[in-house]
Design a protein around this motif. Sequence first.
Motif, PDB file in Angstrom:
ATOM      1  N   PHE A 121       1.191  -1.238   0.031  1.00  0.00           N
ATOM      2  CA  PHE A 121       0.198  -0.253   0.234  1.00  0.00           C
ATOM      3  C   PHE A 121       0.699   1.555   0.074  1.00  0.00           C
ATOM      4  CE2 PHE A 121      -3.545  -3.099   1.398  1.00  0.00           C
ATOM      5  CZ  PHE A 121      -4.482  -2.195   0.268  1.00  0.00           C
ATOM      6  N   TYR A 122       1.995   1.356   1.007  1.00  0.00           N
ATOM      7  CA  TYR A 122       2.833   1.970   0.878  1.00  0.00           C
ATOM      8  C   TYR A 122       3.173   2.767  -0.571  1.00  0.00           C
ATOM      9  CZ  TYR A 122       7.034   5.697   1.676  1.00  0.00           C
ATOM     10  OH  TYR A 122       7.826   6.689   2.025  1.00  0.00           O
ATOM     11  N   CYS A 123       3.509   1.425  -1.383  1.00  0.00           N
ATOM     12  CA  CYS A 123       4.312   1.290  -2.976  1.00  0.00           C
ATOM     13  C   CYS A 123       3.301   2.509  -3.813  1.00  0.00           C
ATOM     14  CB  CYS A 123       4.499   0.806  -3.990  1.00  0.00           C
ATOM     15  SG  CYS A 123       6.679  -0.387  -2.637  1.00  0.00           S
ATOM     16  N   VAL A 124       2.189   1.762  -3.437  1.00  0.00           N
ATOM     17  CA  VAL A 124       0.576   2.242  -4.490  1.00  0.00           C
ATOM     18  C   VAL A 124       0.858   4.114  -4.000  1.00  0.00           C
ATOM     19  CG1 VAL A 124      -1.435   2.099  -4.599  1.00  0.00           C
ATOM     20  CG2 VAL A 124       0.090   0.364  -4.657  1.00  0.00           C
ATOM     21  N   LEU A 125       0.531   4.164  -2.606  1.00  0.00           N
ATOM     22  CA  LEU A 125      -0.248   5.970  -2.233  1.00  0.00           C
ATOM     23  C   LEU A 125       0.829   6.478  -2.490  1.00  0.00           C
ATOM     24  CD1 LEU A 125      -2.003   4.702   0.948  1.00  0.00           C
ATOM     25  CD2 LEU A 125      -2.856   5.535  -1.127  1.00  0.00           C
ATOM     26  N   GLU A 126       2.693   6.477  -2.170  1.00  0.00           N
ATOM     27  CA  GLU A 126       3.871   7.088  -2.638  1.00  0.00           C
ATOM     28  C   GLU A 126       3.573   7.436  -4.142  1.00  0.00           C
ATOM     29  OE1 GLU A 126       5.643   9.143  -0.526  1.00  0.00           O
ATOM     30  OE2 GLU A 126       3.693   8.618   0.566  1.00  0.00           O
ATOM     31  N   LEU A 180      -5.652  -0.512  -6.609  1.00  0.00           N
ATOM     32  CA  LEU A 180      -6.053  -0.342  -5.127  1.00  0.00           C
ATOM     33  C   LEU A 180      -6.561  -1.512  -5.019  1.00  0.00           C
ATOM     34  CD1 LEU A 180      -6.525   2.995  -4.136  1.00  0.00           C
ATOM     35  CD2 LEU A 180      -5.301   1.972  -2.898  1.00  0.00           C
ATOM     36  N   MET A 181      -6.932  -1.997  -6.223  1.00  0.00           N
ATOM     37  CA  MET A 181      -8.030  -3.410  -5.915  1.00  0.00           C
ATOM     38  C   MET A 181      -7.176  -4.776  -5.272  1.00  0.00           C
ATOM     39  SD  MET A 181     -11.029  -5.157  -8.230  1.00  0.00           S
ATOM     40  CE  MET A 181     -12.017  -2.944  -8.385  1.00  0.00           C
ATOM     41  N   GLN A 182      -6.104  -4.860  -6.403  1.00  0.00           N
ATOM     42  CA  GLN A 182      -4.930  -5.345  -6.426  1.00  0.00           C
ATOM     43  C   GLN A 182      -4.540  -5.080  -5.303  1.00  0.00           C
ATOM     44  OE1 GLN A 182      -2.506  -5.679  -9.806  1.00  0.00           O
ATOM     45  NE2 GLN A 182      -0.769  -7.334  -7.981  1.00  0.00           N
ATOM     46  N   ALA A 183      -3.411  -4.290  -4.892  1.00  0.00           N
ATOM     47  CA  ALA A 183      -3.688  -4.532  -2.410  1.00  0.00           C
ATOM     48  C   ALA A 183      -4.726  -5.040  -1.831  1.00  0.00           C
ATOM     49  CB  ALA A 183      -3.253  -3.341  -2.776  1.00  0.00           C
ATOM     50  N   HIS A 184      -5.837  -4.442  -2.528  1.00  0.00           N
ATOM     51  CA  HIS A 184      -6.775  -5.020  -1.013  1.00  0.00           C
ATOM     52  C   HIS A 184      -6.873  -6.633  -1.598  1.00  0.00           C
ATOM     53  CE1 HIS A 184     -10.447  -5.093   0.321  1.00  0.00           C
ATOM     54  NE2 HIS A 184     -11.450  -5.882   0.108  1.00  0.00           N
ATOM     55  N   SER A 185      -7.115  -7.366  -2.047  1.00  0.00           N
ATOM     56  CA  SER A 185      -7.125  -8.382  -2.631  1.00  0.00           C
ATOM     57  C   SER A 185      -6.038  -9.610  -1.926  1.00  0.00           C
ATOM     58  CB  SER A 185      -7.548  -9.251  -3.803  1.00  0.00           C
ATOM     59  OG  SER A 185      -8.373  -8.314  -4.848  1.00  0.00           O
ATOM     60  N   HIS A 186      -4.987  -8.573  -2.600  1.00  0.00           N
ATOM     61  CA  HIS A 186      -3.448  -8.924  -1.837  1.00  0.00           C
ATOM     62  C   HIS A 186      -3.617  -9.576  -0.241  1.00  0.00           C
ATOM     63  CE1 HIS A 186       1.120  -8.046  -0.470  1.00  0.00           C
ATOM     64  NE2 HIS A 186       0.663  -8.807  -0.932  1.00  0.00           N
ATOM     65  N   ALA A 187      -3.924  -8.393   0.546  1.00  0.00           N
ATOM     66  CA  ALA A 187      -3.876  -8.037   1.586  1.00  0.00           C
ATOM     67  C   ALA A 187      -4.781  -9.455   2.214  1.00  0.00           C
ATOM     68  CB  ALA A 187      -4.572  -6.956   2.020  1.00  0.00           C
ATOM     69  N   ILE A 188      -6.215  -9.266   1.642  1.00  0.00           N
ATOM     70  CA  ILE A 188      -6.623 -10.538   2.322  1.00  0.00           C
ATOM     71  C   ILE A 188      -6.083 -11.943   2.564  1.00  0.00           C
ATOM     72  CG2 ILE A 188      -8.881 -12.073   1.757  1.00  0.00           C
ATOM     73  CD1 ILE A 188     -10.552  -9.235   0.870  1.00  0.00           C
ATOM     74  N   HIS A 189      -5.474 -11.913   1.005  1.00  0.00           N
ATOM     75  CA  HIS A 189      -4.700 -12.830   0.909  1.00  0.00           C
ATOM     76  C   HIS A 189      -3.592 -13.142   1.717  1.00  0.00           C
ATOM     77  CE1 HIS A 189      -1.744 -16.053  -0.917  1.00  0.00           C
ATOM     78  NE2 HIS A 189      -0.791 -14.870  -0.880  1.00  0.00           N
ATOM     79  N   HIS A 190      -3.038 -12.342   2.132  1.00  0.00           N
ATOM     80  CA  HIS A 190      -2.022 -12.712   3.871  1.00  0.00           C
ATOM     81  C   HIS A 190      -2.467 -12.306   5.123  1.00  0.00           C
ATOM     82  CE1 HIS A 190       1.983 -12.517   2.023  1.00  0.00           C
ATOM     83  NE2 HIS A 190       1.188 -11.658   1.384  1.00  0.00           N
ATOM     84  N   TYR A 191      -4.061 -12.325   5.196  1.00  0.00           N
ATOM     85  CA  TYR A 191      -4.514 -12.428   5.970  1.00  0.00           C
ATOM     86  C   TYR A 191      -4.446 -13.915   5.777  1.00  0.00           C
ATOM     87  CZ  TYR A 191      -5.499  -7.297   7.272  1.00  0.00           C
ATOM     88  OH  TYR A 191      -5.189  -6.314   7.139  1.00  0.00           O
ATOM     89  N   ALA A 192      -4.996 -14.514   5.269  1.00  0.00           N
ATOM     90  CA  ALA A 192      -5.654 -15.897   4.959  1.00  0.00           C
ATOM     91  C   ALA A 192      -3.762 -16.988   5.395  1.00  0.00           C
ATOM     92  CB  ALA A 192      -5.872 -16.376   3.632  1.00  0.00           C
ATOM     93  N   SER A 193      -2.557 -16.313   5.149  1.00  0.00           N
ATOM     94  CA  SER A 193      -2.051 -16.949   5.808  1.00  0.00           C
ATOM     95  C   SER A 193      -1.947 -16.749   7.423  1.00  0.00           C
ATOM     96  CB  SER A 193      -0.708 -16.454   4.941  1.00  0.00           C
ATOM     97  OG  SER A 193      -0.310 -16.798   3.779  1.00  0.00           O
ATOM     98  N   ILE A 194      -1.794 -15.193   7.598  1.00  0.00           N
ATOM     99  CA  ILE A 194      -2.005 -14.930   9.392  1.00  0.00           C
ATOM    100  C   ILE A 194      -2.686 -15.489   9.712  1.00  0.00           C
ATOM    101  CG2 ILE A 194      -2.371 -13.530  10.505  1.00  0.00           C
ATOM    102  CD1 ILE A 194      -1.264 -10.917   8.511  1.00  0.00           C
TER     103      ILE A 194
END
Length: 167
Positions: free
Chosen positions: A47-52, A121-135
């Motif tokens: 998200f930092y990469c995207v927002l910057e 941003l949609m990709q980053a959002h889905s990416h976060a959910i994917h990592h939440y599953a790993s978490i």
Amino acid sequence: MIEAIEKNLEKGKHLITKISNQQYSDSSVAPYYSSIGCHMRHILDVFYCVLEGYKNNHIDLTIRKRDISAELDTSVCKKYFSTIIAQVKLLKPEDLLQNIKVTDDLGLGKTTVNYTLGAILMQAHSHAIHHYASIGYIIYQLGIELPDSDFGFNPTTPKKNLSKVNS
């Protein structure tokens, strides 16, 4: 979209307020031996990469902060979440239409393609959910309670599968 991203990031922020630094940085779970903190830092770095990057019309996902303190200390990560969430909240619907170049390394060197800010941003959002599953897997292995029953589940996941988690 902005509201959904904010809500999703708040889930991660909420989780880290419920666990200790030891649990957060524990990298003992096989097979990858990554910690909750490692995943959280990675999510926020994207998200930092995207927002910057969007400010300059070029996002390079290969240039991440990788601040190790955000992997080890929940208070550092909580501030990182707050910063990212505040920046997401500043976005306007018309910003999502902005054309932007996005660079990433897919394994054979860097590739640049055209996106809109909304698409990345949609990709980053889905990416976060994917990592939440790993978490979620790490949380389960460490004997920590999930912060909510749909943590790590994509919104398109059939709800009957969620009932298995709650059993």
